[in-house]
Design an enzyme around this catalytic site. Sequence first.
Site, PDB file in Angstrom:
ATOM      1  N   SER A   1       0.369  -1.062   0.011  1.00 59.17           N
ATOM      2  CA  SER A   1       0.566   0.007  -0.189  1.00 59.17           C
ATOM      3  C   SER A   1       0.591   1.471  -0.099  1.00 59.17           C
ATOM      4  O   SER A   1       1.443   1.349   0.558  1.00 59.17           O
ATOM      5  CB  SER A   1      -0.822  -0.041   1.134  1.00 59.17           C
ATOM      6  OG  SER A   1      -1.087   1.536   1.513  1.00 59.17           O
TER       7      SER A   1
ATOM      8  N   TYR B   1      -1.376  -0.274   9.603  1.00 61.00           N
ATOM      9  CA  TYR B   1      -1.141  -0.938   8.208  1.00 61.00           C
ATOM     10  C   TYR B   1      -0.228  -0.975   7.194  1.00 61.00           C
ATOM     11  O   TYR B   1       0.496  -2.021   7.154  1.00 61.00           O
ATOM     12  CB  TYR B   1      -2.262  -0.344   7.611  1.00 61.00           C
ATOM     13  CG  TYR B   1      -3.079  -0.417   6.445  1.00 61.00           C
ATOM     14  CD1 TYR B   1      -3.238  -1.990   6.402  1.00 61.00           C
ATOM     15  CD2 TYR B   1      -2.697  -0.190   5.436  1.00 61.00           C
ATOM     16  CE1 TYR B   1      -3.534  -2.954   5.245  1.00 61.00           C
ATOM     17  CE2 TYR B   1      -3.370  -0.322   4.098  1.00 61.00           C
ATOM     18  CZ  TYR B   1      -3.548  -1.818   4.170  1.00 61.00           C
ATOM     19  OH  TYR B   1      -3.833  -1.806   2.746  1.00 61.00           O
TER      20      TYR B   1
ATOM     21  N   LYS C   1       2.453  -4.017   5.976  1.00 57.94           N
ATOM     22  CA  LYS C   1       2.346  -4.338   4.780  1.00 57.94           C
ATOM     23  C   LYS C   1       3.991  -4.145   4.217  1.00 57.94           C
ATOM     24  O   LYS C   1       4.341  -4.741   4.130  1.00 57.94           O
ATOM     25  CB  LYS C   1       1.736  -3.438   3.922  1.00 57.94           C
ATOM     26  CG  LYS C   1       0.010  -3.267   4.004  1.00 57.94           C
ATOM     27  CD  LYS C   1      -0.190  -4.942   3.397  1.00 57.94           C
ATOM     28  CE  LYS C   1      -1.970  -4.978   3.498  1.00 57.94           C
ATOM     29  NZ  LYS C   1      -2.091  -6.025   2.119  1.00 57.94           N
TER      30      LYS C   1
END
Lengths: 331, 331
Positions: free
Chosen positions: B126, B150, B154
Site C-alpha cells: 500500500s 497498517y 504491509k
Amino acid sequence: MRITILGGGGFLGRRLARRLAADGVLRTAGGERRIEALTLFDLAAPAPVEAPFPVRTLGGDVADPAALAAAIPPGTDVVFHLAAVVSAAAEADYDLGLHVNLQGTLAVVQACRALPAPPRVVFTSSVASFDGGQEARLPDDARQLPTNSYGAQKAMGELLLHDATRRGLLDAVSIRLPTVIVRPGRPNKAASSFVSAILREPLLGLPAECPVGEAFALWVCSPRAAVEWFLHAAGMDTALLGADRGVNPPGRSATVAKLLEALADVAGPEARALVRHVPDPAVAAIVGEWPAAFTATRARKLGFAEQEPLDEVVRAFVDEDLAATRAERGL
Amino acid sequence: MRITILGGGGFLGRRLARRLAADGVLRTAGGERRIEALTLFDLAAPAPVEAPFPVRTLGGDVADPAALAAAIPPGTDVVFHLAAVVSAAAEADYDLGLHVNLQGTLAVVQACRALPAPPRVVFTSSVASFDGGQEARLPDDARQLPTNSYGAQKAMGELLLHDATRRGLLDAVSIRLPTVIVRPGRPNKAASSFVSAILREPLLGLPAECPVGEAFALWVCSPRAAVEWFLHAAGMDTALLGADRGVNPPGRSATVAKLLEALADVAGPEARALVRHVPDPAVAAIVGEWPAAFTATRARKLGFAEQEPLDEVVRAFVDEDLAATRAERGL
C-alpha cells in the site's frame, strides 16, 4: 533505573552488563541516573556479574510471552534487545531465524506494552539489513533491501519497533551495527565471523583462513564502540530522532589489507603470516552484498561516538580478551 | 493453471475472480495459460462466481496454517494475497492488524513453501507504507517509513516475501496500491474511505462529508487498473524485477477538487453540491502523511498499465457498480 538485557549471555550483552556494573549509573539527557536493578536474559541463564546493584539472571525463549514478561517486569526503564540468531545461522535455519529474530522482537513489543510506562528499547539491527556491496557508501535514508534472511528479519524488527514507538508502546532506538571486531572465543555462525578470526586466531598463534581478497572492504566497529552506542541510545533524548528510529552509527570502512596491517602493527609480521587466503564463495556471497561504507552523518550529529583506529581495536582485544579466550579454548 | 485468491470475498478479490472467470485464461510471459481451478478464501467463505472452471470457496483465518494449507493446495501456480485488515481498523486494533497483516503473510509464506514448486504470489502492499505527505513525489527506491500500523505491517509483509523469494520459496510481486476509487457498498474502516464516499454517496443521491480540503492531493487508482496490475503481476517475467519485488504502480495524483470536478462532469453540479467539507483531524492525520504522488517509472517500464482519467473512473462506477450498491443498501 531498572534495566534488562535480552541476549545478556552473549558477547556484547556481557560486555554491556560489565560496563553497567562498573558505572553504576546511566547517563541520560536529564542527568545521571542510578541503576537499581539489572536482569540478564538469554536462552540459558547467563552467569551473573558483580555489581553494586541486584542482578537477576533468567533463561528462556525470547519469543515466549511468559518468559519475556518475567524478563521485563513492571518498572523496567530500559530494555537492550540484543537477542538474535546471527546471519549464517538464520540463513541455514529459516524457521529458527523467524522465531527468534521476528517473533522474538514481537514478544518484546508485547512485553513492553504491558508495562505501566513505555520503556526505552535499544535494538541491535545490522549492516546486513542493507544491500549495495563493495561500491556502496549509504546515506542515512537508504532503503533496506536485505540480501539475507537475518537482515530481512532485522529490518522487519525495526519496522515493528518504529511503529510501536509511534503508538507510544515503547521508545525505540535501532542501531544498525557494523561487523563487530575482534570477537573473543571461537568462530560463530555469522557470515562475518572470519573478520574477527583473521585477527584473533593469529593473536592466539593459530592459523586463519580469509575467504575474501585483501581489497575487500567491510563496515566494522569495535565492541567498545558498540557498547558506547548502546549506552548513548539508552540515555539520549529520542525527540531528536523524530519518527525515524533507525541509526547508522559511525563505524569504519576497512579493507582486509588494513585489518591485517593493524594485526602486523600490534603482533608483528609473523602474526600476519598466519592468515591464508582461501576463497569461500558461500561466505563471499553473503558479505559481498553488504554495503562497505555509510556516511553516518545523522548519528554523528546525534552524539554517537567515533570509532577508534584499527590498531587500537586490535590492542584492546589483546589487553582485555586474549587471556580469557586462551583459557576458554584451553590454549 | 491453479489460482487462489486470499481475501477473495472482498471488493477487489471478487472483481479479480469475475475477471478470471470471464477470461478463462491468464496471460503470462510464456503465452496464454488456461485456468483449471480457482479457490476463493476469506474469513467467511465467499459467494461462488460463475466460471468455466471449478471454483472452490473456503472460509477461515488467514493466519491459521491448516486453513492456508487447504486454501493453497499442491499444484497452486498463483496466489493473490489480498487478505488484510485495512488502515483505520489496524490502527484501532493493533493485535488484529498484526495477526492478519503480519502473521497472515507469514502463514502464506509457510503454505507456499510446502508446495512442490514455488508459486507466484501477488501481494497487495500500500501507499500507506510510505511517508512524505502532500509535498512528496516518491522515486521507485524510496524508503518505507510508515506512519500507521497498517503501512508498517504491509512493509513487513513485503520484506518477508522479498526474502522468501530470494530463498526460492515463492516468487513474489508486491504492488503498493494507491487508494482505490470508487469503492461500492458502504464506507469501510480505511482512513481513505472518504475518497470513495465523496463520489459514491452523491451518485446515490446522498450527502457526503469530506474531512480534508479541496487542495488535498491523493494517489489514487481505479478498481479496473488494480485488477489489470494484479493480472500483469501474476503473468509477468519476474526476472525483470531482479531482487526488488516492490512495485509502485502508475496511479494518478488527484486533488479533492479534481475528484469533485469529475463527479460534476458525470452527474452534474447538484451531485457535487451534496459534498460538505467537515474537517476530521483523525483522518487527516493518517492520510496527510501518505505521499501524494510517485514517479512510478519502473512500473511503466515493466508494462504495468496506465490509469484511466478520473471522469472515466466515475463513469465506470455508475455503469458497473451503482445499481448493485443501491440494491445492497436498500436505496
